[in-house]
Design a protein around this motif. Structure first.
Motif, PDB file in Angstrom:
ATOM      1  N   ASP A  40      21.083 -24.628 -30.322  1.00 27.75           N
ATOM      2  CA  ASP A  40      22.414 -25.242 -30.241  1.00 27.75           C
ATOM      3  C   ASP A  40      22.604 -26.040 -28.957  1.00 27.75           C
ATOM      4  O   ASP A  40      23.623 -26.714 -28.780  1.00 27.75           O
ATOM      5  CB  ASP A  40      23.521 -24.194 -30.391  1.00 27.75           C
ATOM      6  CG  ASP A  40      23.345 -23.018 -29.435  1.00 27.75           C
ATOM      7  OD1 ASP A  40      23.228 -23.261 -28.232  1.00 27.75           O
ATOM      8  OD2 ASP A  40      23.320 -21.868 -29.897  1.00 27.75           O
ATOM      9  N   ALA A 166      27.877 -21.040 -33.453  1.00 28.49           N
ATOM     10  CA  ALA A 166      26.767 -21.983 -33.262  1.00 28.49           C
ATOM     11  C   ALA A 166      27.218 -23.423 -33.523  1.00 28.49           C
ATOM     12  O   ALA A 166      26.775 -24.352 -32.837  1.00 28.49           O
ATOM     13  CB  ALA A 166      25.591 -21.619 -34.170  1.00 28.49           C
ATOM     14  N   ARG A 170      27.058 -26.441 -30.805  1.00 31.65           N
ATOM     15  CA  ARG A 170      26.384 -27.731 -31.067  1.00 31.65           C
ATOM     16  C   ARG A 170      27.327 -28.886 -30.749  1.00 31.65           C
ATOM     17  O   ARG A 170      26.926 -29.880 -30.145  1.00 31.65           O
ATOM     18  CB  ARG A 170      25.916 -27.809 -32.529  1.00 31.65           C
ATOM     19  CG  ARG A 170      24.608 -27.066 -32.793  1.00 31.65           C
ATOM     20  CD  ARG A 170      24.013 -27.456 -34.145  1.00 31.65           C
ATOM     21  NE  ARG A 170      24.879 -27.103 -35.263  1.00 31.65           N
ATOM     22  CZ  ARG A 170      24.903 -25.923 -35.862  1.00 31.65           C
ATOM     23  NH1 ARG A 170      24.082 -24.964 -35.460  1.00 31.65           N
ATOM     24  NH2 ARG A 170      25.733 -25.679 -36.856  1.00 31.65           N
TER      25      ARG A 170
END
Ligand SMILES: NC(=O)c1ccc[n+]([C@@H]2O[C@H](COP(=O)([O-])OP(=O)(O)OC[C@H]3O[C@@H](n4cnc5c(N)ncnc54)[C@H](OP(=O)(O)O)[C@@H]3O)[C@@H](O)[C@H]2O)c1
Length: 256
Positions: A40, A166, A170
């Protein structure tokens, strides 16, 4: 702040943007400053201040202050070292925190509030003024691209509910916010932990018993002691509290 502490902090702050961490604060903070290696793109530290019986607030949501002055200083240092500070909707609802670095020298992080269904009013201080702020919500929520002075960050709903940590990481990493401090509350830190999205965990334990209140960790149930997440820790004295530094290394509870 006394002169020695100031010098120690200045040595560490110099490492924020790439220099090697030095000085007495380096053992605790250097692991936070390690470049990200997770897919990520982020290095993530979670933090909570809890009572001996694992509560982060009373049942009515009062949490000021479980930790002593050393814990507050520690929290502000983590804010200054990280690019973004993440809190859950419950924390904004109860505390309306400013999430600035007013106790230390150092830059304010970008503030990120997770509020899946965008239920928080834009009247909260975090959405009115202060450092840049992102409101992370589900991509199917109504409303414009701003929430008060905050910019809205729309993310897909996780099939398990809420927003996948996650996916948020990102999105932050894509904006250059790759060192992330998850400051609370318990549900938010627990979701990052359960998703395997924490590199380090800093837990302050205060010599207080409440006997009731909001729990620090809420994680999937395990059947056996052996299924619990077991780890090493380093203990630091921040009188009257202790601070536990734990290398979670992206482990997931229940999946040892
Ligand atoms: N002692 C400490 O260290 C400390 C630190 C911070 C706060 N606090 C205290 O803790 C209390 C709040 O903690 P809390 O555990 O009840 O709540 P919280 O973690 O502050 O917020 C939980 C809420 O945040 C949203 N959320 C967080 N992560 C999410 C994700 N990945 N996906 C979707 N939604 C997410 C959800 O809101 P929705 O369900 O609305 O979407 C969730 O119900 C307050 O009383 C505060 O004073 C204590």
């Amino acid at each position: 702040m006394d002169a020695d502490l100031d010098t120690d902090w200045a040595a560490l702050l110099a490492a924020r943007d790439g220099a090697a961490p030095t000085g007495p604060l380096a053992p605790l903070f250097a692991p936070v400053l390690v470049p990200p290696t997770a897919p990520d793109g982020c290095r993530v530290v979670g933090r909570l201040a809890q009572t001996l019986d694992g509560r982060i607030a009373t049942a009515s949501g009062s949490s000021q202050w479980i930790g002593g002055p050393g814990d507050i200083l520690h929290t502000h240092r983590l804010r200054a070292l990280c690019h973004a500070v993440v809190v859950g909707a419950g924390t904004v609802r109860h505390d309306d925190p400013r999430l600035t670095t007013r106790e230390v020298t150092g830059p304010d992080p970008v503030r990120v509030v997770i509020d899946t269904d965008r239920r928080l009013s834009a009247d909260h201080g975090v959405f009115r003024d202060g450092p840049p702020t992102l409101l992370a919500c589900a991509d199917d929520t109504q409303g414009g691209d701003t929430h008060g002075s905050a910019r809205v960050l729309r993310l897909p709903r996780d099939p398990g509910g809420g927003i996948a940590p996650a996916a948020l990481l990102r999105a932050l990493s894509a904006q250059g916010l790759s060192r992330v401090f998850v400051e609370g509350g318990g549900l938010t830190v627990s979701r990052f932990l359960a998703a395997g999205c924490l590199d380090r965990l800093h837990v302050t334990v205060a010599p207080v018993l409440l006997g009731s209140g909001i729990p620090a960790f809420t994680l999937p149930e395990v059947a056996r002691i052996a299924d619990g997440l077991r780890f090493g820790w380093t203990v630091y004295q921040i009188p009257p509290d202790i601070l536990l530094d734990i290398a979670i290394d992206r482990a997931r509870p229940g999946q040892s």
